[in-house]
Design an enzyme around this catalytic site. Structure first.
Site, PDB file in Angstrom:
ATOM      1  N   THR A  10       6.439  31.200  38.302  1.00 33.22           N
ATOM      2  CA  THR A  10       5.709  32.134  37.438  1.00 33.22           C
ATOM      3  C   THR A  10       4.270  31.709  37.183  1.00 33.22           C
ATOM      4  O   THR A  10       3.458  32.522  36.742  1.00 33.22           O
ATOM      5  CB  THR A  10       6.420  32.275  36.084  1.00 33.22           C
ATOM      6  OG1 THR A  10       6.435  31.002  35.416  1.00 33.22           O
ATOM      7  CG2 THR A  10       7.843  32.778  36.265  1.00 33.22           C
ATOM      8  N   CYS A  46      11.382  26.895  24.696  1.00 37.75           N
ATOM      9  CA  CYS A  46      11.102  28.258  25.136  1.00 37.75           C
ATOM     10  C   CYS A  46      12.399  29.064  25.252  1.00 37.75           C
ATOM     11  O   CYS A  46      13.381  28.600  25.846  1.00 37.75           O
ATOM     12  CB  CYS A  46      10.383  28.249  26.480  1.00 37.75           C
ATOM     13  SG  CYS A  46       9.841  29.900  27.007  1.00 37.75           S
ATOM     14  N   TRP A 100      -7.757  -6.018   1.487  1.00 34.25           N
ATOM     15  CA  TRP A 100      -6.864  -4.939   1.073  1.00 34.25           C
ATOM     16  C   TRP A 100      -7.518  -3.589   1.293  1.00 34.25           C
ATOM     17  O   TRP A 100      -6.945  -2.684   1.910  1.00 34.25           O
ATOM     18  CB  TRP A 100      -6.494  -5.094  -0.412  1.00 34.25           C
ATOM     19  CG  TRP A 100      -5.389  -4.169  -0.831  1.00 34.25           C
ATOM     20  CD1 TRP A 100      -4.060  -4.477  -0.948  1.00 34.25           C
ATOM     21  CD2 TRP A 100      -5.504  -2.786  -1.171  1.00 34.25           C
ATOM     22  NE1 TRP A 100      -3.351  -3.380  -1.336  1.00 34.25           N
ATOM     23  CE2 TRP A 100      -4.202  -2.321  -1.482  1.00 34.25           C
ATOM     24  CE3 TRP A 100      -6.568  -1.888  -1.234  1.00 34.25           C
ATOM     25  CZ2 TRP A 100      -3.947  -1.005  -1.860  1.00 34.25           C
ATOM     26  CZ3 TRP A 100      -6.310  -0.569  -1.609  1.00 34.25           C
ATOM     27  CH2 TRP A 100      -5.023  -0.139  -1.922  1.00 34.25           C
ATOM     28  N   TYR A 121      -6.527  -0.523   3.816  1.00 32.75           N
ATOM     29  CA  TYR A 121      -6.208   0.771   3.203  1.00 32.75           C
ATOM     30  C   TYR A 121      -7.058   1.878   3.830  1.00 32.75           C
ATOM     31  O   TYR A 121      -6.566   2.975   4.111  1.00 32.75           O
ATOM     32  CB  TYR A 121      -6.454   0.685   1.705  1.00 32.75           C
ATOM     33  CG  TYR A 121      -6.001   1.897   0.917  1.00 32.75           C
ATOM     34  CD1 TYR A 121      -4.690   2.346   0.995  1.00 32.75           C
ATOM     35  CD2 TYR A 121      -6.885   2.574   0.072  1.00 32.75           C
ATOM     36  CE1 TYR A 121      -4.260   3.441   0.262  1.00 32.75           C
ATOM     37  CE2 TYR A 121      -6.474   3.667  -0.669  1.00 32.75           C
ATOM     38  CZ  TYR A 121      -5.164   4.102  -0.569  1.00 32.75           C
ATOM     39  OH  TYR A 121      -4.744   5.188  -1.297  1.00 32.75           O
ATOM     40  N   ASP A 169      -0.894  -7.465  -0.374  1.00 25.00           N
ATOM     41  CA  ASP A 169      -0.642  -6.522  -1.461  1.00 25.00           C
ATOM     42  C   ASP A 169       0.498  -7.008  -2.368  1.00 25.00           C
ATOM     43  O   ASP A 169       1.607  -7.297  -1.901  1.00 25.00           O
ATOM     44  CB  ASP A 169      -0.297  -5.163  -0.872  1.00 25.00           C
ATOM     45  CG  ASP A 169      -0.133  -4.101  -1.924  1.00 25.00           C
ATOM     46  OD1 ASP A 169      -1.134  -3.447  -2.243  1.00 25.00           O
ATOM     47  OD2 ASP A 169       0.984  -3.942  -2.434  1.00 25.00           O
TER      48      ASP A 169
END
Length: 522
Positions: free
Chosen positions: A47, A55, A439, A443, A459
């Site tokens: 196709t 699908c 830290w 982050y 932490d």
């Protein structure tokens, strides 16, 4: 994390991502396995189209199909997107995660428009490799070149806007990143064999985004998704006047490429979030979508992350309790860094109030037609903060000077918080900034740079959470050693540990993020 499992490009590149051969892919495709949606794309030779594994069309014969690790690879091989399963709505198109962190960082930059006005060599410089090496990595892991990926993303966004909105075709072309309407029409005629307008179902009246309604899109994700946890996280930190959370909906005033606008995010039907964006320039829509995906972590694969972290007996019950937990991202790196500096040695509520005051005094007011629903200002730009007198800021002198110095650094380097180089390089670069310690650097890497392996091993909250699981509180070095087994998903491990401490569900308590990075204030 080093690059690994590099194989030949093309259809075979999927082996580098999934360890599945073509026969296994075909079995999954035949069963319409939703777990592979967004991870493989199926080209049907009979196709000339490519499909998602979900699908609904009749399964083609095995000899008529080929498998590709990305939509761009399938499109580059000459296949056009399926009109039934609509590859443009597949998850993970916006935030691919694989065995190459370099590719992930480059994709993030492409999503933010890095190839709109620059070449692959410039993109390679930003992620720490040469242009030739970047092309090779893309071919290995995605089966397509960086330029092909950018072009495919543009086409698929345009296809989604055609199907899901009533925008005029000229506005669709602008909003999806095409340089001209003529190029837009030529691309769709070549790809689909018909003009773009013929792809719109029905003949509903066109409605311009300039009429004030903006653009509304649905972005998919992989279930499960902890929307309540994400919303609580954002609500706890919502800057007064800049952000607002009410009745399960998140609203935000944002500036992109100097253009102010509004974003509204709420749960949509099925596995989608409904995003409404109102900006004067439609050309910024791809960047809007990129930031929404980043902030709400829509590219995550919770099944893959959870399976890995659940191998740790202490993390397993935490993962089972919150299987849809995501890593909240940031709208803008400078804003996140400022908020981190403001939050040093004070509560989240105190930092939020300070950020609101800073925005009211130094941020751009919203126009009357945009203000409302608790939104009044944009967050201050680096230009607005770099020239102010630190003594005028309502905070200790050292922190005020760090804030002004941070603004000056961001003004000097617009890519300061962009995902470039390795995680280690990013952390080292951030720690060189005033007021940023280990830290805060980790982050920022976690939330802004979207590093899935970022991990603030010093932490206090993480140490306390791990102590609650086995009764022994580890040192920073012991925690770092323990976390080696959690790679490459240490950021998600950190979120689970923080959540177990009450970080997300209880906004009245003092949380690890309020107390654990005081050392960064020095």
């Amino acid at each position: 994390m080093s690059e690994n499992r590099e194989t030949a490009g093309g259809a075979g590149a999927i082996l580098a991502v999934m360890d599945l051969d073509d026969d296994a892919c075909y079995r999954a495709f035949s069963m319409r396995d939703a777990r592979l949606d967004g991870k493989i794309f199926v080209g049907v030779r009979s196709t000339g189209i490519y499909c998602r594994p979900v699908c609904p069309a009749r399964t083609p014969l095995r000899r008529n199909v080929a498998f590709y690790p990305s939509a761009a690879a399938a499109q580059e091989a000459g296949f056009r997107p399926c009109l039934r399963c609509r590859p443009e709505t597949s998850p993970d198109l916006g935030s691919w995660r694989g065995s190459s962190n370099t590719v992930a960082r480059a994709l993030s930059l492409i999503e933010d428009g890095a190839l709109d006005g620059a070449d692959v060599e410039a993109l390679g410089d930003r992620v720490g490799v040469g242009g030739r090496q970047l092309r090779r990595l893309f071919k290995t892991h995605l089966g397509a070149s960086p330029v092909a990926v950018a072009q495919t993303r543009r086409v698929l966004l345009a296809k989604q806007l055609i199907c899901d909105t009533a925008l005029p075709m000229a506005e669709v072309a602008l909003a999806s990143g095409f340089g001209s309407v003529r190029r837009f029409n030529e691309t769709f005629q070549q790809l689909y064999g018909r003009p773009p307008g013929d792809l719109r179902r029905g003949r509903r009246p066109e409605v311009s985004a300039q009429a004030g309604g903006g653009v509304t899109l649905r972005l998919t994700y992989r279930a499960p998704y902890d929307w309540g946890g994400m919303l609580d996280f954002l609500a706890l930190r919502a800057i007064p006047g800049v952000e607002a959370v009410a009745e399960g909906v998140y609203r935000r005033a944002l500036r992109i490429d100097g253009v102010p606008g509004l974003i509204c995010v709420a749960p949509g039907p099925g596995e989608t979030l409904e995003v409404k964006a109102q900006f004067a320039r439609l050309q910024v829509l791809p960047q809007v979508i990129a930031r929404v995906r980043r902030v709400f972590d829509l590219g995550a694969d919770p099944g893959q992350v959870n399976a890995h972290l659940s191998q740790d007996p202490d993390l397993a019950p935490l993962v089972a309790a919150r299987p849809g937990l995501r890593a909240p991202g940031a709208w803008e790196g400078f804003e996140l860094a400022v908020r981190a500096v403001l939050g040093q040695q004070i509560t989240v509520a105190g930092a939020r109030a300070l950020a609101g005051r800073l925005s009211a005094e130094h941020g751009q007011p919203l126009s009357p037609d945009m203000a409302g629903a608790g939104l009044t200002h944009l967050f201050p730009t680096p230009q607005a903060l770099a020239g102010i007198d630190p003594a005028s800021l309502p905070m200790p002198g050292a922190r005020a000077r760090a804030l002004v110095g941070l603004a000056a650094a961001a003004l000097a380097d617009p890519d300061l918080f962009a995902p470039r180089g390795s995680l280690e390089d990013a952390v080292a670069r951030l720690k060189a900034l005033p007021g940023i310690g280990e830290w805060t650097a980790q982050y920022i890497a976690l939330r802004q740079m979207r590093e899935p392996d970022a991990f603030p091993h010093g932490d206090i909250g993480l140490m306390r959470a791990l102590a609650a699981t086995d009764g022994t509180r580890p040192t920073a070095a012991e925690l770092s050693s323990r976390a080696e087994a959690w790679r490459p998903w240490r950021a998600y491990a950190a979120l689970h540990l923080w959540a177990s401490e009450g970080l997300i569900p209880n906004p009245k308590s003092r949380t690890p993020l309020e107390t654990s990075h005081a050392q960064d204030a020095a």
